[in-house]
Design an enzyme around this catalytic site. Sequence first.
Site, PDB file in Angstrom:
ATOM      1  N   ILE A  19       0.881  -1.253  -0.114  1.00  9.97           N
ATOM      2  CA  ILE A  19       0.013   0.127  -0.040  1.00  9.97           C
ATOM      3  C   ILE A  19       1.004   1.331  -0.158  1.00  9.97           C
ATOM      4  O   ILE A  19       0.329   2.276  -0.731  1.00  9.97           O
ATOM      5  CB  ILE A  19      -1.089  -0.070   1.174  1.00  9.97           C
ATOM      6  N   ASP A  38      11.706   3.936   3.364  1.00  8.22           N
ATOM      7  CA  ASP A  38      11.437   2.455   3.938  1.00  8.22           C
ATOM      8  C   ASP A  38      12.724   2.084   4.554  1.00  8.22           C
ATOM      9  O   ASP A  38      13.647   2.603   4.341  1.00  8.22           O
ATOM     10  CB  ASP A  38      10.897   1.811   2.775  1.00  8.22           C
ATOM     11  N   ASP A  59      13.942   4.221   9.240  1.00 11.18           N
ATOM     12  CA  ASP A  59      12.979   3.183  10.218  1.00 11.18           C
ATOM     13  C   ASP A  59      12.250   3.992  10.965  1.00 11.18           C
ATOM     14  O   ASP A  59      12.747   4.623  11.876  1.00 11.18           O
ATOM     15  CB  ASP A  59      14.281   2.479  10.929  1.00 11.18           C
ATOM     16  N   ARG A 145      -6.296 -11.550  15.342  1.00 12.18           N
ATOM     17  CA  ARG A 145      -5.842 -10.343  15.018  1.00 12.18           C
ATOM     18  C   ARG A 145      -5.800  -9.586  16.343  1.00 12.18           C
ATOM     19  O   ARG A 145      -6.239  -8.360  16.352  1.00 12.18           O
ATOM     20  CB  ARG A 145      -6.516  -9.552  13.879  1.00 12.18           C
ATOM     21  N   TYR A 148      -2.787  -6.685  16.597  1.00  9.20           N
ATOM     22  CA  TYR A 148      -3.062  -5.716  15.730  1.00  9.20           C
ATOM     23  C   TYR A 148      -4.271  -4.918  15.518  1.00  9.20           C
ATOM     24  O   TYR A 148      -4.389  -3.839  15.392  1.00  9.20           O
ATOM     25  CB  TYR A 148      -3.116  -6.962  14.144  1.00  9.20           C
ATOM     26  N   THR A 183      -1.215  -7.603  -0.928  1.00  8.98           N
ATOM     27  CA  THR A 183       0.130  -7.097  -1.239  1.00  8.98           C
ATOM     28  C   THR A 183       1.065  -8.029  -0.367  1.00  8.98           C
ATOM     29  O   THR A 183       0.708  -9.160  -0.231  1.00  8.98           O
ATOM     30  CB  THR A 183       0.192  -5.965   0.012  1.00  8.98           C
ATOM     31  N   ARG A 204     -14.061 -14.663   2.337  1.00  8.60           N
ATOM     32  CA  ARG A 204     -14.729 -13.680   3.275  1.00  8.60           C
ATOM     33  C   ARG A 204     -15.183 -12.305   2.721  1.00  8.60           C
ATOM     34  O   ARG A 204     -15.652 -11.340   3.342  1.00  8.60           O
ATOM     35  CB  ARG A 204     -13.820 -13.715   4.574  1.00  8.60           C
TER      36      ARG A 204
HETATM   37  P1  NAD Z   1       3.654  -4.708   3.304  1.00  8.14           P
HETATM   38  O1  NAD Z   1       4.211  -5.625   4.099  1.00  8.14           O
HETATM   39  O2  NAD Z   1       3.445  -5.250   1.696  1.00  8.14           O
HETATM   40  O3  NAD Z   1       4.864  -3.638   3.161  1.00  8.14           O
HETATM   41  C1  NAD Z   1       5.224  -3.156   4.494  1.00  8.14           C
HETATM   42  C2  NAD Z   1       6.392  -1.996   4.119  1.00  8.14           C
HETATM   43  O4  NAD Z   1       6.597  -1.748   5.497  1.00  8.14           O
HETATM   44  C3  NAD Z   1       7.543  -2.961   3.671  1.00  8.14           C
HETATM   45  O5  NAD Z   1       8.197  -2.350   2.559  1.00  8.14           O
HETATM   46  C4  NAD Z   1       8.650  -3.068   4.805  1.00  8.14           C
HETATM   47  O6  NAD Z   1       9.874  -2.850   4.415  1.00  8.14           O
HETATM   48  C5  NAD Z   1       8.007  -1.860   5.632  1.00  8.14           C
HETATM   49  N1  NAD Z   1       8.572  -1.538   6.850  1.00  8.14           N
HETATM   50  C6  NAD Z   1       8.412  -2.679   7.843  1.00  8.14           C
HETATM   51  N2  NAD Z   1       8.916  -2.154   9.008  1.00  8.14           N
HETATM   52  C7  NAD Z   1       9.354  -0.781   8.826  1.00  8.14           C
HETATM   53  C8  NAD Z   1      10.027   0.077   9.773  1.00  8.14           C
HETATM   54  N3  NAD Z   1      10.201  -0.169  10.826  1.00  8.14           N
HETATM   55  N4  NAD Z   1      10.150   1.390   8.903  1.00  8.14           N
HETATM   56  C9  NAD Z   1       9.820   1.710   7.902  1.00  8.14           C
HETATM   57  N5  NAD Z   1       9.440   0.762   7.139  1.00  8.14           N
HETATM   58  C10 NAD Z   1       9.237  -0.422   7.541  1.00  8.14           C
HETATM   59  O7  NAD Z   1       2.355  -4.037   3.672  1.00  8.14           O
HETATM   60  P2  NAD Z   1       0.828  -3.809   3.253  1.00  8.14           P
HETATM   61  O8  NAD Z   1       0.159  -5.127   3.341  1.00  8.14           O
HETATM   62  O9  NAD Z   1       0.899  -2.775   1.920  1.00  8.14           O
HETATM   63  O10 NAD Z   1       0.543  -2.882   4.630  1.00  8.14           O
HETATM   64  C11 NAD Z   1       0.659  -1.491   4.661  1.00  8.14           C
HETATM   65  C12 NAD Z   1      -0.183  -0.953   5.656  1.00  8.14           C
HETATM   66  O11 NAD Z   1      -1.759  -1.129   5.473  1.00  8.14           O
HETATM   67  C13 NAD Z   1       0.051  -1.497   7.296  1.00  8.14           C
HETATM   68  O12 NAD Z   1       0.009  -0.509   7.950  1.00  8.14           O
HETATM   69  C14 NAD Z   1      -0.956  -2.548   7.136  1.00  8.14           C
HETATM   70  O13 NAD Z   1      -1.300  -2.690   8.712  1.00  8.14           O
HETATM   71  C15 NAD Z   1      -1.937  -1.849   6.591  1.00  8.14           C
HETATM   72  N6  NAD Z   1      -3.339  -2.803   6.142  1.00  8.14           N
HETATM   73  C16 NAD Z   1      -3.062  -3.610   5.166  1.00  8.14           C
HETATM   74  C17 NAD Z   1      -3.961  -4.630   4.854  1.00  8.14           C
HETATM   75  C18 NAD Z   1      -3.660  -5.754   3.894  1.00  8.14           C
HETATM   76  O14 NAD Z   1      -4.622  -6.557   3.490  1.00  8.14           O
HETATM   77  N7  NAD Z   1      -2.591  -5.676   3.394  1.00  8.14           N
HETATM   78  C19 NAD Z   1      -5.096  -4.322   5.255  1.00  8.14           C
HETATM   79  C20 NAD Z   1      -5.203  -3.285   6.319  1.00  8.14           C
HETATM   80  C21 NAD Z   1      -4.473  -2.437   6.650  1.00  8.14           C
END
Ligand code: NAD
Length: 244
Positions: A19, A38, A59, A145, A148, A183, A204
């Site tokens: 995302i 990132d 970070d 979850r 989370y 993702t 779901r």
């Molecule tokens: P992802 O795991 O595909 O990507 C996460 C990114 O975060 C990676 O590039 C990783 O390197 C980076 N990251 C991890 N730790 C870090 C740190 N300490 N500092 C900086 N960067 C860091 O994630 P995603 O699925 O795209 O999720 C992104 C956001 O969306 C998250 O907050 C997640 O909780 C939220 N979200 C995702 C979903 C889903 O279904 N994918 C649903 C609801 C909410």
Amino acid sequence: MSDRLKGKRAFVTAAAAGIGRACALALARQGARVFATDIDEKGIASLKDEGVAEIAKLDVRDSAAVLAMARRVGQVDVLLNAAGFVHHGTILDCSDEDWDFSFDLNVKSMHRMIRAFLPAMLEGGGGSIVNIASAAGVVKAAPNRYVYSATKAAVAALTRSVACDFVGKRIRCNCICPGTVETPSMLQRAATAGPDGRDMFVARQPMGRLGTAEEIAALAVYLASDESAFTTGVAHVIDGGWTL
Ligand code: NAD
């Protein structure tokens, strides 16, 4: 390329994948000058070829690094906080360390980022903060979850508090609550659930499919832009009907 965000400076965390990456690219495509960060330096490297102005390692768990970055970047119009981690399990699977890690990465990171970037946003006359929360925790419970969901409910509360405190100073703060979005980390979670893991996640979804990161990014562009100028403190659900 269009110009819905022309002239705006945007800062994005967790932009290497999923995302965060889709948001960085969408903001750039709409004319914003995007600073994408990132911990995964390799993951952000290619963004420069795709219209993102600047990339850097950050970070979001490192307070000193966040402060140094805010000083380096200065004023932004858009701050998009995407970093987050999904812990799997119930309360019985969640150690104190698991709790602390999840709250640090999912919630305190947003506290750090907003606290570091907000003073320059105020000096610059305002801006839009967009936090990525989740439908899980904010709208409904989801199995396994536990922590989370607790972190994402905290993100929604933090979002409302910032919106409330700075509503008179041209700062808007909203969060996005996605359902299940395809993702890299989501696919990993599906794979660990077994060969039918992805199908279980799809089953779901009333729409019969997962969301895309680009669909979440489209909402982020709207919230970042002046089109949403009358919107603040809101948790926007985008979940393919999961919470119906
Ligand atoms: P992802 O795991 O595909 O990507 C996460 C990114 O975060 C990676 O590039 C990783 O390197 C980076 N990251 C991890 N730790 C870090 C740190 N300490 N500092 C900086 N960067 C860091 O994630 P995603 O699925 O795209 O999720 C992104 C956001 O969306 C998250 O907050 C997640 O909780 C939220 N979200 C995702 C979903 C889903 O279904 N994918 C649903 C609801 C909410």
